[in-house]
Enzyme design. Sequence first.
Site, PDB file in Angstrom:
ATOM      1  N   CYS A  78     105.312 -58.547 -34.492  1.00 23.03           N
ATOM      2  CA  CYS A  78     104.827 -57.243 -34.022  1.00 23.03           C
ATOM      3  C   CYS A  78     105.370 -56.077 -34.844  1.00 23.03           C
ATOM      4  O   CYS A  78     104.608 -55.236 -35.337  1.00 23.03           O
ATOM      5  CB  CYS A  78     105.127 -57.053 -32.535  1.00 23.03           C
ATOM      6  SG  CYS A  78     106.880 -56.920 -32.083  1.00 23.03           S
ATOM      7  N   HIS A 132      97.914 -55.172 -32.573  1.00 24.76           N
ATOM      8  CA  HIS A 132      99.250 -55.770 -32.579  1.00 24.76           C
ATOM      9  C   HIS A 132      99.190 -57.234 -32.961  1.00 24.76           C
ATOM     10  O   HIS A 132      98.128 -57.837 -33.026  1.00 24.76           O
ATOM     11  CB  HIS A 132      99.930 -55.566 -31.219  1.00 24.76           C
ATOM     12  CG  HIS A 132      99.333 -56.381 -30.101  1.00 24.76           C
ATOM     13  ND1 HIS A 132     100.110 -57.017 -29.174  1.00 24.76           N
ATOM     14  CD2 HIS A 132      98.052 -56.655 -29.743  1.00 24.76           C
ATOM     15  CE1 HIS A 132      99.344 -57.650 -28.281  1.00 24.76           C
ATOM     16  NE2 HIS A 132      98.086 -57.435 -28.622  1.00 24.76           N
ATOM     17  N   HIS A 157     108.462 -55.149 -27.748  1.00 27.77           N
ATOM     18  CA  HIS A 157     107.203 -55.345 -28.461  1.00 27.77           C
ATOM     19  C   HIS A 157     106.661 -53.992 -28.897  1.00 27.77           C
ATOM     20  O   HIS A 157     106.912 -52.975 -28.250  1.00 27.77           O
ATOM     21  CB  HIS A 157     106.185 -56.043 -27.548  1.00 27.77           C
ATOM     22  CG  HIS A 157     104.907 -56.406 -28.218  1.00 27.77           C
ATOM     23  ND1 HIS A 157     104.839 -57.306 -29.262  1.00 27.77           N
ATOM     24  CD2 HIS A 157     103.634 -55.985 -28.008  1.00 27.77           C
ATOM     25  CE1 HIS A 157     103.575 -57.433 -29.642  1.00 27.77           C
ATOM     26  NE2 HIS A 157     102.828 -56.630 -28.902  1.00 27.77           N
TER      27      HIS A 157
END
Length: 157
Positions: free
Chosen positions: A71, A133, A121
């Site tokens: 990520c 993402h 994240h």
Amino acid sequence: MSAQVHVPSLFVRAGTASVLTLAAVGGTMFAPGVQADAQAATVSTKALGIAASKKGAPYRWGAAGPHRFDCSGLTLYAFKKAGKKLPRTAQQQYNRTRHVSASRRQRGDLVFFHYGRSVYHVGIYAGAGRIWHSPRSGAVVRLEKIWTKSVYYGRVG
């Protein structure tokens, strides 16, 4: 009797956002911070496009491109290609951004998912409640709806 206001036709055709961009590009500022915000928006918009161009690239923990990403590797790669350096991890990226409220989020802002104070994240806001993402092992870079309200927003400056 009403007063007439003369607005140059260039501004009427260009629209407000374009006028601000023209002012920033021309080096003239209508208000403090307009030029810096316009430059940040340009970098963020480029980064968003770069992240989108990686659609389908596989997730790999610790990877930062150009063919595999985790990520924060995706956000690091996208902003680096757009001309801005970010630190490596999602938490470090959160610490480095200018925090903005959900009501002031813009396309290209970073979206940080958190549990308490820990950021775990990150993705790039694409508008309409969606992010680009690299979600997890076994998945690929994709556009997805934000699935929780436990997010912070950060603007790369």
